[in-house]
Design an enzyme around this catalytic site. Structure first.
Site, PDB file in Angstrom:
ATOM      1  N   TRP A  59      -1.685   5.717  10.131  1.00  0.00           N
ATOM      2  CA  TRP A  59      -0.485   5.735   9.282  1.00  0.00           C
ATOM      3  C   TRP A  59       0.479   6.824   9.702  1.00  0.00           C
ATOM      4  CZ3 TRP A  59       0.235   1.342   7.413  1.00  0.00           C
ATOM      5  CH2 TRP A  59      -0.844   0.556   6.986  1.00  0.00           C
ATOM      6  N   ASP A  79       2.759  11.641   2.804  1.00  0.00           N
ATOM      7  CA  ASP A  79       2.295  10.324   2.403  1.00  0.00           C
ATOM      8  C   ASP A  79       0.983  10.521   1.655  1.00  0.00           C
ATOM      9  OD1 ASP A  79       1.239   7.792   2.142  1.00  0.00           O
ATOM     10  OD2 ASP A  79       1.513   7.221   4.244  1.00  0.00           O
ATOM     11  N   LYS A  88      -3.376   1.609  -4.639  1.00  0.00           N
ATOM     12  CA  LYS A  88      -4.655   2.283  -4.469  1.00  0.00           C
ATOM     13  C   LYS A  88      -5.031   3.028  -5.745  1.00  0.00           C
ATOM     14  CE  LYS A  88      -3.462   2.654   0.404  1.00  0.00           C
ATOM     15  NZ  LYS A  88      -4.238   1.516   0.882  1.00  0.00           N
TER      16      LYS A  88
END
Length: 372
Positions: free
Chosen positions: A102, A183, A207
């Site tokens: 990511w 993030d 999530k």
């Protein structure tokens, strides 16, 4: 109806009380005679939902008054573009820490858009099993911000520190402050967090926040003035802040469900300190089971083992398919590792109960006894 234990990395498990509340209100929200999905986003009813959600989130994270909270669309991946568009309008380069897929995607997206990027630290040397030491982070002389991924969902690599110092934050060699952009998609709300250490926090919802379709952004007020001159209004943090995240129609039902999750964390769990303790117990038990085994292993350095995403491999990968098949038959779902790395992965987000982890550990022990 049977509810199985869901270890999916995302979209992930949601708290059962939240789903039950949503079911109760699905057709008739608090006697209004319609569903939240059917409401105008500008109606008093939905504005009250939105305001309560933000208030609860601010309380949970103790968000300072000089930060805006945005409820956006596009997933965390859209923030790979939105962050440089909003923070590089006054020049400088985007600095990145690369610790997994990511972080790599975030860097590549900024570069693809033509923004100057610099690599300030990497975990490649350890094959992404250990985060770079803080002393090894090197900011460029024109750094406008430093971006990092606090927890790499796929590799299971988590930072055990926040870059910079609590007193002075991050600074370039010339003394200029460098905002920290994080993030936090897979670890937000898993425990207390000092929001004041960051310039921008963003997180996809699917999530620990709610269902897919919503993205949370927390941005410091002064950074709203750093956007590029030509930026689409839907990408503009300042425009979104001024419009209460309603420049266009927001993902109303996802916003509503996120608000229910915030209330669950506050009232059912008892806040983020209590949630932190639960998550610590879950991860500790699963890692102990892996470490005590001769069949399972996890390669991540102990300080950087993710509490949210626990990858592990079997000593004989020919056992992978039987393991997954038997796990599903036992009601343990979505344990297959990401296609890029293989193996197994158990995601232990907030809504995954301790009983689920205990059931997984028992299954792993039984499988090893029979197949190992």
């Amino acid at each position: 109806m049977t509810r199985h234990y869901n270890f999916c990395a995302g979209p992930a498990a949601l708290p059962a009380p939240v789903l039950e509340r949503a079911r109760e209100e699905l057709l008739d929200y608090q006697g209004r005679g319609l569903s939240v999905m059917e409401m105008s986003h500008r109606s008093p009813e939905f504005v009250a939902i939105a305001e309560q959600a933000e208030a609860d989130l601010r309380e949970l994270l103790a968000i300072p008054d000089n930060y805006r909270v945005l409820f956006l669309q596009g997933g965390a991946s859209l923030q790979f573009s939105m962050v440089p568009m909003n923070l590089l309008g006054q020049g400088g380069s985007a600095n990145f820490l690369y610790t997994g897929i990511w972080g790599k995607k975030a860097l590549a997206e900024a570069k693809q858009l033509g923004f100057p990027v610099q690599l300030s630290g990497s975990s490649e040397g350890s094959n992404h099993t250990q985060v770079p030491a803080q002393a090894d982070i090197v900011l460029s002389s024109d750094a406008a911000y430093l971006h990092y991924t606090a927890n790499e969902t796929i590799g299971g690599l988590e930072f055990d520190y926040i870059p910079g110092t609590a007193q002075g934050g991050l600074r370039r060699a010339d003394g200029v402050e460098v905002p920290l952009v994080c993030d936090l998609s897979s670890s937000i709300l898993s425990g207390p967090l000092d929001v004041s250490r960051f310039g921008v926090i963003y997180a996809g919802a699917q999530k620990n926040i709610g269902p897919a379709g919503l993205t949370l952004v927390i941005v410091r007020d002064d950074l709203l003035e750093r956007r590029c001159e030509r930026i689409p209004s839907l990408f503009d943090y300042r425009a979104m802040a001024e419009a209460g995240s309603m420049v266009n129609t927001p993902p109303t039902f996802a916003w509503y469900l996120a608000g229910l999750v915030f209330q669950w964390l506050k009232h059912d769990i008892g806040g983020l300190a209590a949630m932190d303790a639960v998550n610590a117990r879950k991860a500790a038990r699963l890692y102990a089971a892996i470490d005590d085994s001769e069949l399972y292993s996890n390669p991540i350095a102990l300080p950087n083992r993710s509490r949210m995403n626990v990858p592990f491999v079997l000593a004989d990968d020919r056992l992978d398919k039987p393991f997954l098949d038997e796990a599903e038959q036992a009601g343990l779902l979505n344990l297959k590792g990401h296609r890029s790395v293989g193996g197994m992965r158990a995601s232990l987000y907030n809504a995954v109960p301790e009983a689920a982890v205990d059931a997984l550990i028992d299954f792993m022990a039984d499988f090893e006894k029979r197949r190992g």
